[in-house]
Design a protein around this motif. Sequence first.
Motif, mmCIF file in Angstrom:
data_model
loop_
_atom_site.group_PDB
_atom_site.id
_atom_site.type_symbol
_atom_site.label_atom_id
_atom_site.label_comp_id
_atom_site.label_asym_id
_atom_site.label_seq_id
_atom_site.Cartn_x
_atom_site.Cartn_y
_atom_site.Cartn_z
ATOM 1 N N ALA A 168 0.834 -1.204 0.000
ATOM 2 C CA ALA A 168 0.000 0.000 0.000
ATOM 3 C C ALA A 168 0.867 1.252 0.000
ATOM 4 N N ALA A 169 1.909 1.266 0.821
ATOM 5 C CA ALA A 169 2.814 2.424 0.866
ATOM 6 C C ALA A 169 3.495 2.608 -0.482
ATOM 7 N N LYS A 170 3.875 1.512 -1.114
ATOM 8 C CA LYS A 170 4.517 1.585 -2.431
ATOM 9 C C LYS A 170 3.544 2.184 -3.449
ATOM 10 N N ILE A 171 2.292 1.757 -3.395
ATOM 11 C CA ILE A 171 1.285 2.279 -4.315
ATOM 12 C C ILE A 171 1.056 3.767 -4.074
ATOM 13 N N LEU A 172 0.899 4.162 -2.813
ATOM 14 C CA LEU A 172 0.694 5.575 -2.493
ATOM 15 C C LEU A 172 1.876 6.413 -2.973
ATOM 16 N N SER A 173 3.072 5.894 -2.766
ATOM 17 C CA SER A 173 4.275 6.599 -3.190
ATOM 18 C C SER A 173 4.342 6.712 -4.711
ATOM 19 N N GLU A 174 4.076 5.613 -5.412
ATOM 20 C CA GLU A 174 4.115 5.633 -6.875
ATOM 21 C C GLU A 174 3.031 6.537 -7.467
ATOM 22 N N GLU A 175 1.928 6.686 -6.736
ATOM 23 C CA GLU A 175 0.856 7.581 -7.196
ATOM 24 C C GLU A 175 1.202 9.047 -6.915
ATOM 25 N N GLY A 176 2.354 9.273 -6.263
ATOM 26 C CA GLY A 176 2.812 10.635 -6.018
ATOM 27 C C GLY A 176 2.184 11.302 -4.811
ATOM 28 N N LEU A 177 1.616 10.530 -3.903
ATOM 29 C CA LEU A 177 0.981 11.116 -2.725
ATOM 30 C C LEU A 177 2.018 11.383 -1.646
ATOM 31 N N ASP A 178 1.882 12.518 -0.994
ATOM 32 C CA ASP A 178 2.816 12.943 0.053
ATOM 33 C C ASP A 178 2.320 12.423 1.397
ATOM 34 N N PHE A 179 3.106 11.555 2.029
ATOM 35 C CA PHE A 179 2.706 10.936 3.296
ATOM 36 C C PHE A 179 2.502 11.983 4.394
ATOM 37 N N THR A 180 3.334 13.027 4.397
ATOM 38 C CA THR A 180 3.217 14.069 5.424
ATOM 39 C C THR A 180 1.893 14.804 5.293
ATOM 40 N N VAL A 181 1.517 15.116 4.078
ATOM 41 C CA VAL A 181 0.245 15.806 3.835
ATOM 42 C C VAL A 181 -0.929 14.903 4.226
ATOM 43 N N LEU A 182 -0.869 13.627 3.801
ATOM 44 C CA LEU A 182 -1.941 12.691 4.162
ATOM 45 C C LEU A 182 -2.059 12.549 5.671
ATOM 46 N N ARG A 183 -0.932 12.460 6.348
ATOM 47 C CA ARG A 183 -0.935 12.337 7.807
ATOM 48 C C ARG A 183 -1.588 13.560 8.453
ATOM 49 N N ARG A 184 -1.186 14.741 7.995
ATOM 50 C CA ARG A 184 -1.742 15.985 8.536
ATOM 51 C C ARG A 184 -3.260 16.021 8.325
ATOM 52 N N GLN A 185 -3.724 15.598 7.153
ATOM 53 C CA GLN A 185 -5.161 15.601 6.856
ATOM 54 C C GLN A 185 -5.901 14.591 7.732
ATOM 55 N N ALA A 186 -5.308 13.427 7.949
ATOM 56 C CA ALA A 186 -5.957 12.405 8.778
ATOM 57 C C ALA A 186 -6.081 12.890 10.217
ATOM 58 N N VAL A 187 -5.040 13.505 10.744
ATOM 59 C CA VAL A 187 -5.089 14.031 12.118
ATOM 60 C C VAL A 187 -6.129 15.143 12.200
ATOM 61 N N ALA A 188 -6.188 16.013 11.198
ATOM 62 C CA ALA A 188 -7.180 17.092 11.177
ATOM 63 C C ALA A 188 -8.596 16.527 11.126
ATOM 64 N N ALA A 189 -8.818 15.465 10.357
ATOM 65 C CA ALA A 189 -10.143 14.832 10.286
ATOM 66 C C ALA A 189 -10.522 14.250 11.639
ATOM 67 N N LEU A 190 -9.563 13.650 12.330
ATOM 68 C CA LEU A 190 -9.841 13.099 13.655
ATOM 69 C C LEU A 190 -10.140 14.210 14.661
ATOM 70 N N ASP A 191 -9.396 15.321 14.593
ATOM 71 C CA ASP A 191 -9.637 16.459 15.492
ATOM 72 C C ASP A 191 -11.016 17.059 15.240
ATOM 73 N N LYS A 192 -11.397 17.136 13.973
ATOM 74 C CA LYS A 192 -12.694 17.709 13.605
ATOM 75 C C LYS A 192 -13.837 16.817 14.113
ATOM 76 N N ALA A 193 -13.644 15.505 14.046
ATOM 77 C CA ALA A 193 -14.679 14.562 14.489
ATOM 78 C C ALA A 193 -14.802 14.512 16.014
ATOM 79 N N ALA A 194 -13.732 14.848 16.713
ATOM 80 C CA ALA A 194 -13.728 14.742 18.189
ATOM 81 C C ALA A 194 -14.440 15.865 18.874
#
Length: 194
Positions: A168-194
């Motif tokens: 999965a990480a290889k696929i995300l990387s090959e698709e050009g997705l930035d892990f830092t940005v995805l992480r920041r968005q996931a944490v923000a989504a969790l903060d918003k839901a809380a």
Amino acid sequence: MFERFTTEARQLVVLAQQEARELKHPSIGTEHLLLALLDSGSGGAHVILREAGLTRERVVADINRLVRPESVPLGDGDAAALEAIGIDLDAVREKVEEIFGPGALRPPQPEQRQGWLRRKVVGDHRPFSFRAKKVLELSLREAVVLKHRFIGPEHILLGLLREGSGLAAKILSEEGLDFTVLRRQAVAALDKAA
């Protein structure tokens, strides 16, 4: 650990099992967790991945490209040799699967046995791969760090990003997705839901 999973996270694990079964893979890998995260029932994680441009179709295509059936004895060198005499190996594979169905060239899987007494696995259950187990463990750690008493799909996405070595990480990387940005968005989504 599973007692801390939200209903959505439990459904995600069930979907990952279904994805592995549909792709005729012997175990649930990180790629199946990623496919399950793309399901609309995965809440914020689904939205994050879709907004990043990831689709189920692209991930399945990447999986099929990256995971070659172990049982197909012909490789790239063989394909080149056959092509030299006018035979396109990929076209032959496609035609066989078109006629006989996906995975027709794979030999039957050996009977799976597990446990201390080597009992037969009942039904169509798929075990988790080492890396998928690691992702679930890391999702728990992410929840603890964030001081959450639950594990949701976003935590599983965070675990998948933190694991960083699976398919999965290889696929995300090959698709050009930035892990830092995805992480920041996931944490923000969790903060918003809380």
